[in-house]
Design an enzyme around this catalytic site. Structure first.
Site, PDB file in Angstrom:
ATOM      1  N   GLU A   1      -6.671  13.876   1.612  1.00  0.00           N
ATOM      2  CA  GLU A   1      -7.062  14.795   0.532  1.00  0.00           C
ATOM      3  C   GLU A   1      -8.499  15.273   0.723  1.00  0.00           C
ATOM      4  O   GLU A   1      -8.809  16.445   0.549  1.00  0.00           O
ATOM      5  CB  GLU A   1      -6.909  14.120  -0.836  1.00  0.00           C
ATOM      6  CG  GLU A   1      -5.489  14.058  -1.360  1.00  0.00           C
ATOM      7  CD  GLU A   1      -4.665  12.966  -0.694  1.00  0.00           C
ATOM      8  OE1 GLU A   1      -5.236  12.132   0.033  1.00  0.00           O
ATOM      9  OE2 GLU A   1      -3.429  12.944  -0.907  1.00  0.00           O
TER      10      GLU A   1
ATOM     11  N   HIS B   1      -1.174   6.420 -10.564  1.00  0.00           N
ATOM     12  CA  HIS B   1      -0.505   7.720 -10.519  1.00  0.00           C
ATOM     13  C   HIS B   1      -0.466   8.373 -11.890  1.00  0.00           C
ATOM     14  O   HIS B   1       0.296   9.307 -12.101  1.00  0.00           O
ATOM     15  CB  HIS B   1       0.941   7.556 -10.014  1.00  0.00           C
ATOM     16  CG  HIS B   1       1.024   7.109  -8.590  1.00  0.00           C
ATOM     17  ND1 HIS B   1       1.819   6.079  -8.181  1.00  0.00           N
ATOM     18  CD2 HIS B   1       0.411   7.561  -7.493  1.00  0.00           C
ATOM     19  CE1 HIS B   1       1.694   5.903  -6.876  1.00  0.00           C
ATOM     20  NE2 HIS B   1       0.844   6.792  -6.430  1.00  0.00           N
TER      21      HIS B   1
END
Lengths: 409, 461
Positions: free
Chosen positions: B194, B263
């Site tokens: 990322e 998450h």
């Protein structure tokens, strides 16, 4: 604590203050040793370049071997002149910092060729994503010393309007991106920039520099991965000047045989070059640039050099390394070596060199004087205060107009 | 005007030294660069070089003096044309740090202050829908996809990159069929880094393209936050306005169902905190489309927060060729006069359900869908509170330093006299989101929490 033998170790430099420095352990190949491969050579075929050292100038100041770049005397003189000017600029700026006319500075002593030769080997349209010690590249690109000084003292002519640390030059007009204060972010950005150029169908490439210490950042590895994945037309440089402030490069390098060797796992050519050899740096950069422009993708270049001065004006290297280590550096001084080469060619002489040094000294003194006419570090004038609220967004939002009004400006 | 010559430092740690020798005497002409004195410490000696030119008017520290503090004035230089006898002898500063300040030149006159401005959202208006405009029920994932496809057709500088965006059509199928239409050079699968592909995206933007960076979820963007904040958000400012970063970072944000704490987090307050970023968190499909199109066109970096649990929900989207909404404008989704409920993203649905339930109690709640977190449409909020006199903020994030904290502070500041009850916040419990279904449900805010909070602020109404 248990009694077992420790199985970990923290690397230490060979020499600390008080020791007699020496570099015979390095066992570096001689100039002219390596063959220059085809620009589109398979990375796997040229792995030796990652472990060796590309050099052109020998001890007698001759250009030897396959990598001799064939630069004209004019180009060599221009390079020498830029390096000398860079050094004089650095010297003056350090003195200004030591007398509080400047808050912070970083010299590039010993590393001038890394920046200047590489930039000379690139096209003016190629985008530079520099690190801290590439001021020579900016001067090579034509930046006026006055402008650089005005930035460093945040006066009314500072093109960054007082918003950036000294030496974090930013010049879009010279295709020079900002210097990143948090180290390494410019590496993946250079990859992205080069991809944008390719996607737009343009020929410009990107070139970035980081230090040996920054190779430990995720940015380095991400940039290598992505440059490899997308065959990005980018030249990625690691300036291995042996020291990350007080940490010897063995702290970031670990057991790696060289920083250039890190390229091998990514399938990218890795080349270690004598960073104090102007001709070698120019030759290797040109090779990498031609490869990138010719569709061969990225190259990692490790410029092997030595940081001649402190990291910045905030540290005292005599506390962590031998004072005379720079003098013991086996690859010499980039200015002296190019000077000797030009003299050997009959294209320069001692008198001309002294005259140019004096000219640079005067030019730097004059530039400083002119810079002060636009304001000093402490007294200003600085950028107009209302500009503090500009450029946060492309258009000023209402709450920033309000904050400006509340400040009465 | 005389110039002070200061005792220089040999190193950053040097505090004082010996002025060992003067190489010039009073009355000597000095050129810039001349060595005028020598100083030493126990470690080294250094030449003092004149920076300015003029005549050495006065030597204030005689040679041989030990313990001269760094930056003490050691001599005065008379400039060209100045009578050296006029140069006043100023005492060297005792602590070596005070430099006689010259009278600063008067600052330029401040530009006249513009007329006082209120909040600005009044001039931000959703586009009028022409009479007879038809609507198509569209899932949010498709509305987002349509927005990107339309913008990619409109501007060939727009491209998208991220994990699984090409072949796989996106982990949540938001990039469905984009690869087929636009090809692998504009719909780019990235390796799992990322930080790396956010950095490449930033570089693409600096290079003149308009990238959309998809994060599989914003939880993973934590790794990329340095590129988002230190580079994307700050470069326009730090470069003195030379280089901006037109980029959209988008992906699902907030709690999904049973995926654990790593998450499940709402990052609206994190990104909303940062000058230089715009932050959008839409609720329905039409807003998702109209605001994503606006985000792609915006010349600033935009963080676009979607919600995994909303991707499959369908809402009517106007059948218009180019439906673009203004960034920075909240939407009143239900009018009411007793309590204001603010929410963004999935919480808007809960707020609307809560308003339904409250209506049964005779409480008319006004529901404001924030849509944009930064710039926040405080005008719409404050005007609503002036009408309802009560406010409950609703968000999926933690309460501490949250969006609700900012709204409550603004309301207290700008509508204090209108408030009939303390502003109240509905948020997640202050724990990392647990996995077990029962604990997850107890931790996350929902309709019942909003109803309860609204009833509390409306007590005695």
């Amino acid at each position: 604590m248990g009694k077992a033998e420790p199985r970990i170790s923290v690397p230490a430099p060979a020499f600390r203050p008080g020791d007699t420095p020496g570099f015979s352990r390095l066992g570096l190949p001689r100039p002219g040793h390596h063959a220059r491969p085809d620009i589109l050579a398979d990375a796997a075929e040229i792995r030796d370049l990652a472990f060796g050292l590309v050099g052109v100038l020998d001890e007698e100041a001759n250009a030897v071997g396959d990598w001799a770049p064939g630069l004209s005397p004019e180009e060599l003189r221009a390079g020498l002149k830029t390096m000398v000017l860079t050094r004089e600029y650095d010297n003056r700026m350090l003195k200004m910092q030591r007398t509080k006319r400047l808050s912070f500075y970083m010299k590039s002593l010993g590393e001038e060729a890394v920046a200047v030769a590489a930039t000379q080997a690139l096209d003016a349209g190629d985008m530079l994503f520099p690190s801290y010690r590439q001021q020579g590249a900016l001067i090579q690109r034509g930046a006026e010393l006055v402008d650089m000084m005005c930035h460093c003292i945040s006066n009314s002519r500072d093109n960054l309007k007082g918003r950036q640390l000294p030496v974090h030059y930013t010049r879009k007009d010279l295709n020079w991106f900002s210097v990143s204060g948090n180290l390494g972010t410019q590496f993946p950005q250079a990859v992205g920039w080069s991809m944008a150029s390719a996607l737009k169908g343009e020929t410009a490439i990107a070139c970035s520099w980081i230090g040996d210490g920054t190779t430990a950042e995720g940015d380095f590895h991400a940039a290598m991965t992505l440059a490899s994945t997308y065959n990005a037309p980018v030249v990625l440089n690691v300036v291995n000047n042996q020291w990350a402030i007080s940490m010897h490069n063995s702290i970031s390098g670990g057991k790696a045989p060289s920083f250039a060797a890190k390229a091998i796992g990514y399938g990218i050519p890795g080349i270690r070059v004598d960073g104090n050899d102007y001709l070698a740096v120019a030759a290797v950069t040109r090779w990498a640039a031609e490869r990138a422009r010719g569709g061969g993708g990225p190259t990692l270049i490790e410029s092997y050099t030595y940081r001649g001065e402190a990291h910045s004006t905030s540290d005292d290297p005599s506390k962590y390394r031998p004072k005379d280590e720079y003098e013991a550096w086996p690859l010499g001084d980039p200015v002296e070596r190019l000077r000797a080469h030009l003299i050997k060619l009959g294209e320069w002489d001692g008198e001309q060199h002294e005259a140019w040094q004096a000219e640079c000294k005067q030019a730097v003194a004059d530039a400083w004087k002119e810079a002060l006419t636009y304001g000093t570090l402490e007294e200003g004038p600085h950028a107009p205060v209302p500009t503090m609220f500009e450029d946060v967004f492309t258009a000023q939002p209402w709450h920033l107009r309000r904050q400006r009004q509340e400040l009465g400006v | 005007m005389s110039v002070d010559i200061l005792m220089p430092a040999l190193s950053p740690t040097m505090e004082e030294g010996t002025l060992s020798k003067w190489l010039k005497k009073e009355g000597d002409r000095i050129e810039s660069g001349d060595v005028i004195a020598e100083i030493e410490t126990d470690k080294a000696t250094m030449e003092v070089e004149a920076v300015d030119e003029g005549t050495l008017a006065r030597i204030l520290i005689p040679e041989g003096t030990e313990g001269v503090k760094v930056n003490a004035v050691i001599a005065l230089l008379a400039e060209e044309g100045e009578d050296t006898s006029d140069v006043s002898a100023c005492e060297p500063a005792a602590n070596g740090s005070a430099i006689e300040a010259e009278a600063p030149s008067p600052p330029p006159a401040p530009e006249p202050a513009p007329a006082t401005m209120g909040h600005n959202s009044a001039n931000l208006i959703d586009p009028d829908l022409p009479e007879g405009t038809s609507f198509t029920d569209t899932a949010i994932r498709d509305a987002l996809r349509d927005a990107m496809a339309e913008e990619m057709r409109r501007d060939d500088k727009v491209l998208i990159l991220g994990e699984e965006v090409a072949e796989y059509q996106g982990a949540y199928k938001v990039t469905r069929e984009l690869l087929q239409e636009f090809g692998a050079e504009r719909v780019i699968d990235t390796p799992i880094t990322e930080h790396g592909f956010a950095g490449v995206g930033v570089g693409l933007a600096f290079g003149g393209l308009k990238p959309i960076v998809e994060f599989m979820t914003f939880n993973f963007a934590m790794q990329a936050i340095d590129q988002i904040i230190n580079s994307a958000a700050k470069t326009l400012y730090m470069s003195g306005g030379q280089m901006g970063c037109p980029i959209v970072f988008r992906g699902p944000n907030g709690a999904a169902a049973r995926v654990g704490a790593q998450h499940s987090q709402d990052y609206a307050p994190w990104y909303g905190h940062v000058p230089g970023l715009k932050v959008i968190a839409p609720y329905d499909a039409a807003d998702a489309k109209g605001l994503l199109k606006a985000a792609i066109r915006d010349p600033n970096p935009v963080v676009f927060l979607e919600h995994e649990l909303l991707y499959g929900e369908s809402h009517p989207v106007p059948d218009l060729d180019d439906y673009v909404l203004p960034i920075g404008k909240a939407k009143i989704r239900r009018e009411g006069r007793h309590v204001t409920l603010t929410a963004h993203s999935r919480m808007v649905g809960f707020a609307l359900k809560a308003a339904e339930i409250l209506a049964g109690d005779g409480i008319e709640a006004e529901v404001i869908d924030l849509r944009t977190i930064r710039p926040l449409d405080t005008q719409t909020i404050v005007e609503s509170v002036k009408k309802t006199n009560r406010i409950v903020t609703c968000e999926e994030a933690w309460r501490f330093m949250g969006v609700g904290a900012e709204i409550c502070a603004t309301v207290v500041n700008e509508a204090f006299d209108y408030l009939d009850a303390p502003p109240t916040r509905v948020t997640q419990k202050d724990v990392p989101l647990p996995y077990a279904g029962n604990l997850e449900a107890l931790s996350l805010p929902g309709t019942e929490d909003i109803v309860a909070a609204a009833r509390t602020v409306c007590e005695g109404m």
